[in-house]
Design a protein around this motif. Structure first.
Motif, PDB file in Angstrom:
ATOM      1  N   ARG A  59      13.291   6.407   4.862  1.00  0.00           N
ATOM      2  CA  ARG A  59      13.436   5.156   5.605  1.00  0.00           C
ATOM      3  C   ARG A  59      11.610   4.805   5.946  1.00  0.00           C
ATOM      4  NH1 ARG A  59      12.506   1.967   8.986  1.00  0.00           N
ATOM      5  NH2 ARG A  59      13.264   0.959  10.719  1.00  0.00           N
ATOM      6  N   TYR A  60      10.976   4.815   5.653  1.00  0.00           N
ATOM      7  CA  TYR A  60       9.772   5.047   5.957  1.00  0.00           C
ATOM      8  C   TYR A  60       9.039   4.918   4.320  1.00  0.00           C
ATOM      9  CZ  TYR A  60      10.664   6.762  10.648  1.00  0.00           C
ATOM     10  OH  TYR A  60      11.207   6.963  11.737  1.00  0.00           O
ATOM     11  N   ARG A  61       9.576   4.308   3.883  1.00  0.00           N
ATOM     12  CA  ARG A  61       8.897   4.530   2.059  1.00  0.00           C
ATOM     13  C   ARG A  61       8.699   3.813   2.025  1.00  0.00           C
ATOM     14  NH1 ARG A  61      13.574   3.224  -0.558  1.00  0.00           N
ATOM     15  NH2 ARG A  61      14.510   5.810  -1.055  1.00  0.00           N
ATOM     16  N   ARG A  62       7.885   2.822   2.835  1.00  0.00           N
ATOM     17  CA  ARG A  62       7.200   1.479   2.218  1.00  0.00           C
ATOM     18  C   ARG A  62       5.941   1.875   3.126  1.00  0.00           C
ATOM     19  NH1 ARG A  62       5.040  -2.222   6.050  1.00  0.00           N
ATOM     20  NH2 ARG A  62       4.102  -3.624   4.895  1.00  0.00           N
ATOM     21  N   GLU A  63       5.586   2.908   4.233  1.00  0.00           N
ATOM     22  CA  GLU A  63       4.421   2.939   4.945  1.00  0.00           C
ATOM     23  C   GLU A  63       4.649   3.910   3.693  1.00  0.00           C
ATOM     24  OE1 GLU A  63       7.363   2.403   6.515  1.00  0.00           O
ATOM     25  OE2 GLU A  63       6.887   1.335   7.822  1.00  0.00           O
ATOM     26  N   HIS A  64       4.967   5.113   3.725  1.00  0.00           N
ATOM     27  CA  HIS A  64       4.353   6.514   2.606  1.00  0.00           C
ATOM     28  C   HIS A  64       3.659   5.517   1.157  1.00  0.00           C
ATOM     29  CE1 HIS A  64       4.824   9.867   0.453  1.00  0.00           C
ATOM     30  NE2 HIS A  64       3.686  10.185   1.527  1.00  0.00           N
ATOM     31  N   HIS A  65       4.265   4.556   0.700  1.00  0.00           N
ATOM     32  CA  HIS A  65       3.751   4.014  -0.106  1.00  0.00           C
ATOM     33  C   HIS A  65       1.878   3.353   0.137  1.00  0.00           C
ATOM     34  CE1 HIS A  65       3.277   1.446  -4.116  1.00  0.00           C
ATOM     35  NE2 HIS A  65       2.984   0.584  -3.183  1.00  0.00           N
ATOM     36  N   ILE A  66       2.327   3.153   1.238  1.00  0.00           N
ATOM     37  CA  ILE A  66       0.974   2.113   1.442  1.00  0.00           C
ATOM     38  C   ILE A  66      -0.294   4.220   2.163  1.00  0.00           C
ATOM     39  CG2 ILE A  66       0.331   1.207   3.305  1.00  0.00           C
ATOM     40  CD1 ILE A  66       1.927  -0.441   4.232  1.00  0.00           C
ATOM     41  N   LEU A  67       0.983   4.504   2.238  1.00  0.00           N
ATOM     42  CA  LEU A  67      -0.593   6.037   1.906  1.00  0.00           C
ATOM     43  C   LEU A  67      -0.700   6.494   1.111  1.00  0.00           C
ATOM     44  CD1 LEU A  67      -1.249   7.703   4.341  1.00  0.00           C
ATOM     45  CD2 LEU A  67       1.026   8.515   4.380  1.00  0.00           C
ATOM     46  N   ILE A  68      -0.442   6.326  -0.165  1.00  0.00           N
ATOM     47  CA  ILE A  68      -0.980   6.794  -1.288  1.00  0.00           C
ATOM     48  C   ILE A  68      -1.285   6.232  -1.664  1.00  0.00           C
ATOM     49  CG2 ILE A  68       0.497   6.752  -3.631  1.00  0.00           C
ATOM     50  CD1 ILE A  68       3.170   8.283  -2.133  1.00  0.00           C
ATOM     51  N   GLN A  69      -0.986   4.875  -1.294  1.00  0.00           N
ATOM     52  CA  GLN A  69      -2.426   3.189  -1.899  1.00  0.00           C
ATOM     53  C   GLN A  69      -4.213   3.868  -1.992  1.00  0.00           C
ATOM     54  OE1 GLN A  69      -0.788  -0.101  -1.392  1.00  0.00           O
ATOM     55  NE2 GLN A  69      -0.296  -0.477  -3.741  1.00  0.00           N
ATOM     56  N   ALA A  70      -3.507   4.437  -0.387  1.00  0.00           N
ATOM     57  CA  ALA A  70      -4.891   4.861   0.457  1.00  0.00           C
ATOM     58  C   ALA A  70      -6.168   5.379  -0.253  1.00  0.00           C
ATOM     59  CB  ALA A  70      -4.931   3.946   1.577  1.00  0.00           C
ATOM     60  N   LEU A  71      -4.104   6.844  -0.484  1.00  0.00           N
ATOM     61  CA  LEU A  71      -5.286   8.188  -0.224  1.00  0.00           C
ATOM     62  C   LEU A  71      -4.951   8.469  -2.349  1.00  0.00           C
ATOM     63  CD1 LEU A  71      -4.260   9.323   3.245  1.00  0.00           C
ATOM     64  CD2 LEU A  71      -6.491   8.785   2.457  1.00  0.00           C
ATOM     65  N   GLY A  72      -3.873   7.945  -3.186  1.00  0.00           N
ATOM     66  CA  GLY A  72      -4.246   8.580  -3.720  1.00  0.00           C
ATOM     67  C   GLY A  72      -3.056   9.922  -3.351  1.00  0.00           C
ATOM     68  N   ARG A  73      -2.903  10.975  -4.855  1.00  0.00           N
ATOM     69  CA  ARG A  73      -2.175  12.298  -4.769  1.00  0.00           C
ATOM     70  C   ARG A  73      -2.784  12.805  -3.524  1.00  0.00           C
ATOM     71  NH1 ARG A  73      -2.580  14.955 -10.636  1.00  0.00           N
ATOM     72  NH2 ARG A  73      -2.992  16.065  -9.067  1.00  0.00           N
ATOM     73  N   LYS A  74      -2.990  12.538  -2.591  1.00  0.00           N
ATOM     74  CA  LYS A  74      -3.844  13.746  -1.595  1.00  0.00           C
ATOM     75  C   LYS A  74      -2.761  13.158  -0.740  1.00  0.00           C
ATOM     76  CE  LYS A  74      -8.305  12.328  -2.356  1.00  0.00           C
ATOM     77  NZ  LYS A  74      -9.668  12.739  -1.200  1.00  0.00           N
ATOM     78  N   ALA A  75      -2.379  11.740  -0.642  1.00  0.00           N
ATOM     79  CA  ALA A  75      -0.679  11.672   0.728  1.00  0.00           C
ATOM     80  C   ALA A  75       0.039  13.014   0.176  1.00  0.00           C
ATOM     81  CB  ALA A  75      -0.894  10.091  -0.100  1.00  0.00           C
ATOM     82  N   SER A  76       0.291  12.840  -0.411  1.00  0.00           N
ATOM     83  CA  SER A  76       1.627  13.932  -0.904  1.00  0.00           C
ATOM     84  C   SER A  76       1.356  15.585  -0.181  1.00  0.00           C
ATOM     85  CB  SER A  76       2.075  14.091  -2.003  1.00  0.00           C
ATOM     86  OG  SER A  76       2.737  12.565  -2.819  1.00  0.00           O
TER      87      SER A  76
END
Length: 116
Positions: A59-76
């Motif tokens: 449901r929050y795929r888009r928001e998580h994608h933005i998080l990954i773009q900003a933080l890279g792999r650390k967002a996981s």
């Protein structure tokens, strides 16, 4: 707690709730008998926990994608998101963008930057 020393009260409360998992997501609400099921309303059969909300819910795929773009792999990394100052702005933007916790935390404000 040291991370949140200069945070506004609402942001500190959010961090504590996320870290302790005492947050209004279905899994916790079910445990305290305020929700009939612990499952995510978007992912039948999957408990709506903090890791699910922050890392896995489609449901929050888009928001998580933005998080990954900003933080890279650390967002996981849940531990990174909940304990590193570098993640604070992006995590706050994620929570605000999803709107999932708005009824409890309203719009979460970022800490003011200290003067130079």
């Amino acid at each position: 707690i040291k991370l949140s020393v200069d945070f506004p009260k609402c942001l500190t409360s959010l961090y504590i709730a996320l870290r302790t998992q005492h947050i209004p997501l279905c899994c916790y609400l079910h445990r305290i008998k305020k929700e009939p099921s612990p499952h995510c309303s978007h992912c039948p059969g999957t408990d709506e926990t903090v890791p699910h909300y922050l890392l896995n819910c489609p449901r929050y795929r888009r928001e998580h994608h933005i998080l990954i773009q900003a933080l890279g792999r650390k967002a996981s990394s849940l531990s990174f998101l909940l304990s590193d100052l570098e993640a604070t702005q992006h995590l706050t933007q994620y929570v605000n963008a999803t709107g999932r916790l708005k009824s409890t935390f309203s719009e979460v404000l970022l800490p003011c930057k200290p003067p130079d």
